[in-house]
Design an enzyme around this catalytic site. Structure first.
Site, PDB file in Angstrom:
ATOM      1  CB  CYS B 113      -0.979  -0.029   1.174  1.00 26.90           C
ATOM      2  SG  CYS B 113      -0.322  -0.575   2.749  1.00 26.90           S
ATOM      3  CB  SER B 114       1.719   4.107   0.337  1.00 28.89           C
ATOM      4  OG  SER B 114       0.451   4.573   0.744  1.00 28.89           O
ATOM      5  CB  CYS B 115       2.718   1.269   5.722  1.00 29.30           C
ATOM      6  SG  CYS B 115       1.313   0.185   5.510  1.00 29.30           S
TER       7      CYS B 115
END
Lengths: 97, 202
Positions: B113-115
């Site tokens: 995702c883009s944590c």
């Protein structure tokens, strides 16, 4: 978050293989390491596993590990290392020798 | 329906933004959240989430060997000592700081995702959330880093940290060689968000 309060199946330094099972439910295993062999570099702690939470409402914490993979083993090329955190339920022990 | 500012920033996440807005609208319509609740929560979080937080950790680690040791061994405790927080929206994350050295360069990505540690770095940059960065960094980090202007010699190993679970990563850049006379605040001013992600040396 609870650290070290759950029994961990793998120790630092252990060789583990990422389960190749392609789950139909939510899963936090990147596809590029499915079935790959890596090294446990740390026991990170225990958290609910998102797939189980969403599928069954199972909030029981599961141990997660930091696992390192050599790029050459994952992609067939590259000299770098990729490290990530994986839930115990997504790993199997890799017998050595 | 909602009074949020337009989020047409041209990112690939526009579809996600529409879905998120739809979800928010549904929650508001069901009376589960108030119209202002999300704004208030976001404002409260974003008012304190900024890269200067991370930079303070870095600068102190550069000047205080005991703090550096704590930061690398137990990031959560180090953050607590600075009066900061790493808390995500639900369960507290584990915070890990990875050190760049003369022979190792670290770079952080979240392929799924883009944590990333937003409390310490502020909102994530669009490039970090791009499909290209997320796909290429784990496969060809040396090339990606070169495109960001980070040229590493062959004797520097690269470690890519994929934030796949509940651990959030921050890179401890190498202290610049000509910085002995600088104060902690001046040192913190040198540290960039990209440096703490690993796409810059500082």
């Amino acid at each position: 978050m609870s650290l070290a309060s759950h029994h961990s199946a793998h120790v630092v330094g252990a060789t583990v293989r990422v389960s190749p099972v392609d789950r139909t439910r939510h899963c936090r295993v990147p596809r590029y390491v499915k079935g790959c062999v890596g090294r446990v570099i740390d026991v990170r702690g225990s958290w609910p596993e998102p797939g189980r939470v969403l599928a069954d409402g199972d909030l029981r914490p599961v141990v997660t590990y930091a696992v390192s993979f050599d790029a050459i083993d994952v992609f067939g090329e590259g000299e770098h290392v990729i490290s990530m955190d994986l839930w115990e339920s997504d790993l199997v022990t890799e017998e050595q020798g | 329906m909602t009074h949020h500012e337009s989020d047409d920033h041209g990112h690939e996440g526009a579809f996600v933004a529409r879905r998120l807005r739809s979800l928010e609208d549904s929650l508001v319509a069901a009376g589960i959240v108030g119209l202002d609740d999300v704004d208030e929560a976001l404002d409260a979080f974003l008012s304190t989430a900024r890269p200067s937080n991370g930079a303070q950790l870095i600068a102190r680690a550069w000047t205080d060997p005991d703090f550096k040791e704590l930061l690398l061994a137990n990031g959560n405790s180090a953050v607590d000592e600075m009066g900061m927080s790493t808390n995500g929206p639900h369960v507290p994350h584990r915070f890990e700081v990875v050190e760049n050295t003369a022979v190792r360069h670290n770079v952080v990505v979240c392929t799924l995702c883009s944590c990333y540690p937003m409390a310490l770095l502020g909102p994530s940059p669009g490039w970090y959330r791009s499909l290209e960065y997320r796909a290429r960094t784990v496969r060809e980090p040396r090339q990606v880093l070169a495109e960001f202007g980070v040229e590493l010699s062959d004797d520097v190993d690269i470690v890519v940290w994929d934030s796949t679970a509940e651990v959030r990563y921050l890179v401890l850049p190498r202290r610049p060689g000509d910085s002995e006379s600088m104060s902690v605040d001046e040192l913190a001013g040198l540290v960039t968000r990209s440096g703490m992600i690993g796409t810059s040396t500082l």
